[in-house]
Structure formats: structure tokens, C-alpha cells
Design an enzyme around this catalytic site. Structure first.
Site, PDB file in Angstrom:
ATOM      1  N   ARG A  46       0.858  -1.192   0.000  1.00  0.00           N
ATOM      2  CA  ARG A  46       0.000   0.000   0.000  1.00  0.00           C
ATOM      3  C   ARG A  46       0.890   1.236   0.000  1.00  0.00           C
ATOM      4  O   ARG A  46       0.622   2.229  -0.651  1.00  0.00           O
ATOM      5  CB  ARG A  46      -0.953   0.014   1.212  1.00  0.00           C
ATOM      6  CG  ARG A  46      -1.648   1.364   1.387  1.00  0.00           C
ATOM      7  CD  ARG A  46      -2.865   1.341   2.310  1.00  0.00           C
ATOM      8  NE  ARG A  46      -2.725   0.490   3.470  1.00  0.00           N
ATOM      9  CZ  ARG A  46      -1.960   0.756   4.535  1.00  0.00           C
ATOM     10  NH1 ARG A  46      -1.282   1.881   4.595  1.00  0.00           N
ATOM     11  NH2 ARG A  46      -1.883  -0.095   5.540  1.00  0.00           N
ATOM     12  N   TYR A  98     -16.574  18.341 -13.246  1.00  0.00           N
ATOM     13  CA  TYR A  98     -17.037  16.959 -13.449  1.00  0.00           C
ATOM     14  C   TYR A  98     -18.114  16.598 -12.411  1.00  0.00           C
ATOM     15  O   TYR A  98     -17.975  16.930 -11.226  1.00  0.00           O
ATOM     16  CB  TYR A  98     -15.832  16.012 -13.323  1.00  0.00           C
ATOM     17  CG  TYR A  98     -16.181  14.565 -13.440  1.00  0.00           C
ATOM     18  CD1 TYR A  98     -16.538  14.014 -14.669  1.00  0.00           C
ATOM     19  CD2 TYR A  98     -16.170  13.734 -12.331  1.00  0.00           C
ATOM     20  CE1 TYR A  98     -16.872  12.679 -14.781  1.00  0.00           C
ATOM     21  CE2 TYR A  98     -16.498  12.389 -12.431  1.00  0.00           C
ATOM     22  CZ  TYR A  98     -16.856  11.877 -13.659  1.00  0.00           C
ATOM     23  OH  TYR A  98     -17.180  10.552 -13.762  1.00  0.00           O
ATOM     24  N   ASP A 170      -7.810  19.783 -12.968  1.00  0.00           N
ATOM     25  CA  ASP A 170      -8.165  18.488 -13.547  1.00  0.00           C
ATOM     26  C   ASP A 170      -7.816  18.577 -15.034  1.00  0.00           C
ATOM     27  O   ASP A 170      -8.457  19.296 -15.791  1.00  0.00           O
ATOM     28  CB  ASP A 170      -9.664  18.221 -13.325  1.00  0.00           C
ATOM     29  CG  ASP A 170     -10.128  16.880 -13.879  1.00  0.00           C
ATOM     30  OD1 ASP A 170      -9.517  16.390 -14.854  1.00  0.00           O
ATOM     31  OD2 ASP A 170     -11.111  16.324 -13.362  1.00  0.00           O
ATOM     32  N   LYS A 195      -9.485   7.786 -18.915  1.00  0.00           N
ATOM     33  CA  LYS A 195      -9.788   8.399 -20.203  1.00  0.00           C
ATOM     34  C   LYS A 195      -8.577   8.312 -21.138  1.00  0.00           C
ATOM     35  O   LYS A 195      -8.123   7.223 -21.414  1.00  0.00           O
ATOM     36  CB  LYS A 195     -10.255   9.839 -19.968  1.00  0.00           C
ATOM     37  CG  LYS A 195     -11.269   9.993 -18.820  1.00  0.00           C
ATOM     38  CD  LYS A 195     -12.600   9.289 -19.063  1.00  0.00           C
ATOM     39  CE  LYS A 195     -13.469   9.187 -17.823  1.00  0.00           C
ATOM     40  NZ  LYS A 195     -13.718  10.432 -17.117  1.00  0.00           N
TER      41      LYS A 195
HETATM   42  C1  LIG Z   1     -14.084  10.705 -15.749  1.00  0.00           C
HETATM   43  C2  LIG Z   1     -13.624  11.958 -15.156  1.00  0.00           C
HETATM   44  C3  LIG Z   1     -13.311  12.057 -13.785  1.00  0.00           C
HETATM   45  C4  LIG Z   1     -13.504  10.891 -12.827  1.00  0.00           C
HETATM   46  O1  LIG Z   1     -12.629   9.847 -13.090  1.00  0.00           O
HETATM   47  P1  LIG Z   1     -12.945   8.310 -12.768  1.00  0.00           P
HETATM   48  O2  LIG Z   1     -11.731   7.616 -13.269  1.00  0.00           O
HETATM   49  O3  LIG Z   1     -14.194   7.950 -13.518  1.00  0.00           O
HETATM   50  O4  LIG Z   1     -13.127   8.196 -11.304  1.00  0.00           O
HETATM   51  C5  LIG Z   1     -12.837  13.258 -13.315  1.00  0.00           C
HETATM   52  N1  LIG Z   1     -12.684  14.332 -14.106  1.00  0.00           N
HETATM   53  C6  LIG Z   1     -12.980  14.283 -15.420  1.00  0.00           C
HETATM   54  C7  LIG Z   1     -12.787  15.505 -16.259  1.00  0.00           C
HETATM   55  C8  LIG Z   1     -13.456  13.109 -15.992  1.00  0.00           C
HETATM   56  O5  LIG Z   1     -13.765  13.084 -17.295  1.00  0.00           O
END
Ligand SMILES: *Cc1c(COP(=O)(O)O)cnc(C)c1O
Length: 392
Positions: A46, A98, A170, A195
Site C-alpha cells: 500500500r 465533473y 483536472d 480516459k
Molecule cells: C471521468 C472523469 C473524472 C472521474 O474519473 P474516474 O476515473 O471515472 O473516477 C474526473 N474528471 C474528469 C474531467 C473526468 O472526465
């Protein structure tokens, strides 16, 4: 070193122990300590694992930061970063953040005594006026989802520095290939590696990178303490995806640009959102602070009925929540990512019942155009009153 080369050689591109061409899966939860007085680098998985560490080092190099962290999901990365703040702290957050981030802030952090103001961060003036005595951080997402509004990262970071606030970005939509917020003054960058970075719709993962070592140590305490680390196999999958990030984005973004222009000229489409289009509000700023416009665009076909018909008629894109994959993904924000938002709020942000988001994959552009063309040409006529775009 150029970004393309950095993807492969920015950190060790082979296993330091065996020379294996990909970092092996170190499927171990603990490590033998030959000398109690001199513990090894790794003690418990961990706290540290060589496979995960290879990914964490890679993302830190690519974002130009000091420490990288891999989490079990994008939301695990985001929620862990928010744990840097304390009860009584106030955060200024981009209003079209998001959905999962919005939910965590309003339903969980609010319970822990943290305050949030959601602000249109495309206006540094609005951000400045939202700052209070107890404000500790600013949280951005640019371009935003799904109308791709662009926030001036450098302007917000300099404002934040003046007030001693942390800036968190982000960077999921852009990836470090197109945009590196730390170089523009941000303190922490976050990714849903589910993504573009993973890129193949086969893994859920999150990443965070800090600009300095001190912040890195604080975030490490949280990663290790909360324990929402990325597993070994998933770390390997993300690294595998990462190697082709530039190659994939080059193809997808070029295709997205062509599709955006084509959609804009189609009579069945009322509006197209893509920062690569010169008539997009954020075009200029995006061109300055990022080296590309990415592979996500949105377009409006005027009504729910017509949007539904388009989803029924397309054959190539998969219809799904998510983006940033090798296959083209079509999503419907009104019922997917923004379903929990009151209709009035949605409409204020241009997220109409006719809005469709397209994440362009690696198919041949002409095939995507042909598919969208037959779908658009067969849409029922506009019966509901179309949403009118105020002031445009
Ligand atoms: C999908 C997404 C998230 C969340 O990510 P997960 O891997 O689904 O937890 C956060 N920010 C953006 C811009 C996203 O497209």
C-alpha cells in the site's frame, strides 16, 4: 527531450532488475527485510510497489512535477487531493466541474465542514470576488465538460499565489501532451487516467502530480493513509496505454477537428463546441495555453427527440458514459454526466436536450463522417422550439 520521446524514455523504459522491456507486475503485498536496521525501499505494497511507482514517476516527469501518485480511480485521486484541506476551509471550484467532483464536494465534503463556491472560472474577476478570508484553494477544469469553456490557468494561478491559495487543475481532457498546468503555475494536476491516458476503455484509474516535494509528502500521507491506491495490474495497463498517448491523440484530435468543421456546416446541426473552431469563445486562449484542442467536441441537434433519433441511427460510435478511448464514444450529457443537475442549471450552461458529446477515437475520419451523415440526414424535423443561444 520532446514529449513523444519522454513518453518512452522519460523514466526507466525497462525493468531495472531484469532488463525486461516493460516494467513487470510486482504482485507482492509485502517485502522481505534482510536487515531490520536497514529497511529496503519497499516495505508494504500500500505504501509502495515498484509497478505502481514506475507509473507514478512517469506521470510526474510528463507533467513536469516532482511527485506522482496513482489512485484507484479519477475520483479517488480527486477526493484524496481534497483531503489536503480542513474543516472550515473554503474552496473556489469551477461551476461546470465533473459531476462526480460536484457530488463529492456537495454531499461529502460539506458534511466535513468544508465550504465551496461554484464560480464561472473563465472570468478571473468572478474568481477574485469569490475569494474569502478562509479560502484555501481553487479547483479548475479546462476545457470544461461538455461545452469546452476555457479558463486562463496562468491568470488564475497568479491570483491564487497573491492570496496564498493552492491551485488544482483536472487535466483529464488535455493530458500533459497538450497542456501542462504546473508549468503555468498550478500546484497539483489531476487525471482520470480512465480516459485518454489509459486510452483503451479497459481500466479505471486516477493520477495526481504535485509541483513541489513538500506538497508531495502531504499527499503521500493521504494516499498511504486512505489507501485508495491503484492496483498492480491496473498500473501496468495505464503504463501500456500511456506509451501511445501522443500517437493516439495526434490521430483523434486531427479527426475531431475535421469532424467539428464538418458538423458545423451540416444544416441539421445548430451549434458545435470545439476549441479548435475559430468561432469558439475560448479558441484564442486555448491556442495560447495548450498545444492542441483535443479529441472531444459537442454539438446540438435541437431537441431530445432528434438527439434520441441520432443515437438510434449511428452505427460506429459506442453510446456510453466516458471518453478518451481508441473507439469513438457518443454520450448524452442531459441524461448521463449532467443528469443530476436541475434542468434550469443545465440550460444556463448550454447543456440542452439536443446536446451530444463526441469523443473521437481512431476510426478513419471519413467513415465517421459517413456514419454521422446518414444519421443526421434521417433525423425527424425540428418540432420542439429550439433552444436559442442568448447573445450569440
Ligand atoms: C471521468 C472523469 C473524472 C472521474 O474519473 P474516474 O476515473 O471515472 O473516477 C474526473 N474528471 C474528469 C474531467 C473526468 O472526465
Amino acid at each position: 527531450m520532446n514529449f513523444a520521446t519522454k513518453l518512452l524514455h522519460g523514466t526507466a523504459c525497462f525493468d531495472r532488475v531484469t532488463g525486461a522491456s516493460s516494467v513487470p507486475l510486482y504482485l507482492a503485498s509485502t517485502y522481505h527485510q534482510p536487515d531490520l536496521d536497514r529497511p529496503g525501499v519497499f516495505d508494504y505494497a500500500r505504501s509502495g510497489n515498484p509497478t505502481r511507482q514506475a507509473l507514478e514517476e512517469a506521470i510526474a516527469v510528463l507533467e513536469g512535477g516532482t511527485r506522482g501518485f496513482a489512485f484507484a480511480s479519477g475520483m479517488a485521486a480527486i477526493s484524496s487531493v481534497f483531503m489536503l484541506f480542513s474543516a472550515g476551509d473554503h474552496l473556489v471550484v469551477a461551476e461546470d466541474v465533473y459531476g462526480g467532483t460536484y457530488r463529492f464536494l456537495t454531499r461529502v465534503l460539506s458534511r466535513l465542514g468544508m465550504e465551496v463556491s461554484f464560480v464561472d472560472t473563465t472570468s478571473p474577476e468572478l474568481v477574485a470576488s469569490a475569494i474569502r478570508a478562509n479560502t484555501k484553494g481553487i479547483y479548475l477544469e479546462t476545457p470544461s465538460n461538455p461545452t469546452l469553456k476555457v479558463t486562463d490557468i496562468a491568470a488564475i494561478c497568479s491570483l491564487a499565489k497573491k492570496h496564498g491559495l493552492l491551485t488544482i487543475v483536472d487535466n483529464t481532457f488535455m493530458t500533459p501532451y497538450y497542456q501542462r498546468p504546473l508549468e503555468l503555475g498550478a500546484d497539483i494536476v489531476i487525471h482520470s487516467a480512465t480516459k485518454f491516458i489509459g486510452g483503451h476503455s479497459d481500466v479505471v484509474a486516477g493520477l495526481a502530480v504535485t509541483s513541489d516535494e513538500c506538497l508531495g509528502n502531504e499527499l503521500y500521507l493521504i494516499q498511504n493513509g486512505m489507501g485508495s491506491i491503484l492496483g498492480v495490474q491496473d498500473s501496468w495497463l495505464v503504463m501500456r496505454g500511456l506509451k501511445t498517448l501522443k500517437a493516439r491523440l495526434d490521430v483523434s484530435s486531427k479527426s475531431a477537428e475535421k469532424l467539428a468543421g464538418w458538423l458545423q456546416a451540416h444544416p441539421a446541426v445548430q451549434k458545435v463546441y470545439y476549441t479548435g473552431l475559430s468561432n469558439h469563445e475560448g479558441h484564442q486562449l486555448q491556442s495560447q495555453q495548450a498545444s492542441g484542442h483535443g479529441a472531444v467536441l459537442s454539438f446540438d441537434v435541437g431537441s431530445r427527440e432528434r438527439a434520441k433519433a441520432l443515437f438510434d441511427r449511428v452505427t460506429l460510435p459506442i453510446v456510453a458514459v466516458s471518453l478518451g478511448a481508441v473507439e469513438t464514444i457518443l454520450s448524452y450529457p442531459a441524461m448521463m454526466s449532467h443528469a443530476s443537475m436541475p434542468a434550469e442549471e443545465r440550460l444556463k450552461r448550454g447543456i440542452t436536450d439536443g446536446l451530444i458529446r463526441l469523443s473521437v477515437g481512431l476510426e478513419e475520419t471519413d467513415d465517421l463522417i459517413r456514419d454521422l451523415e446518414q444519421a443526421l440526414d434521417g433525423l425527424p424535423p425540428q418540432t420542439e422550439k429550439a433552444f436559442t443561444y442568448a447573445g450569440r
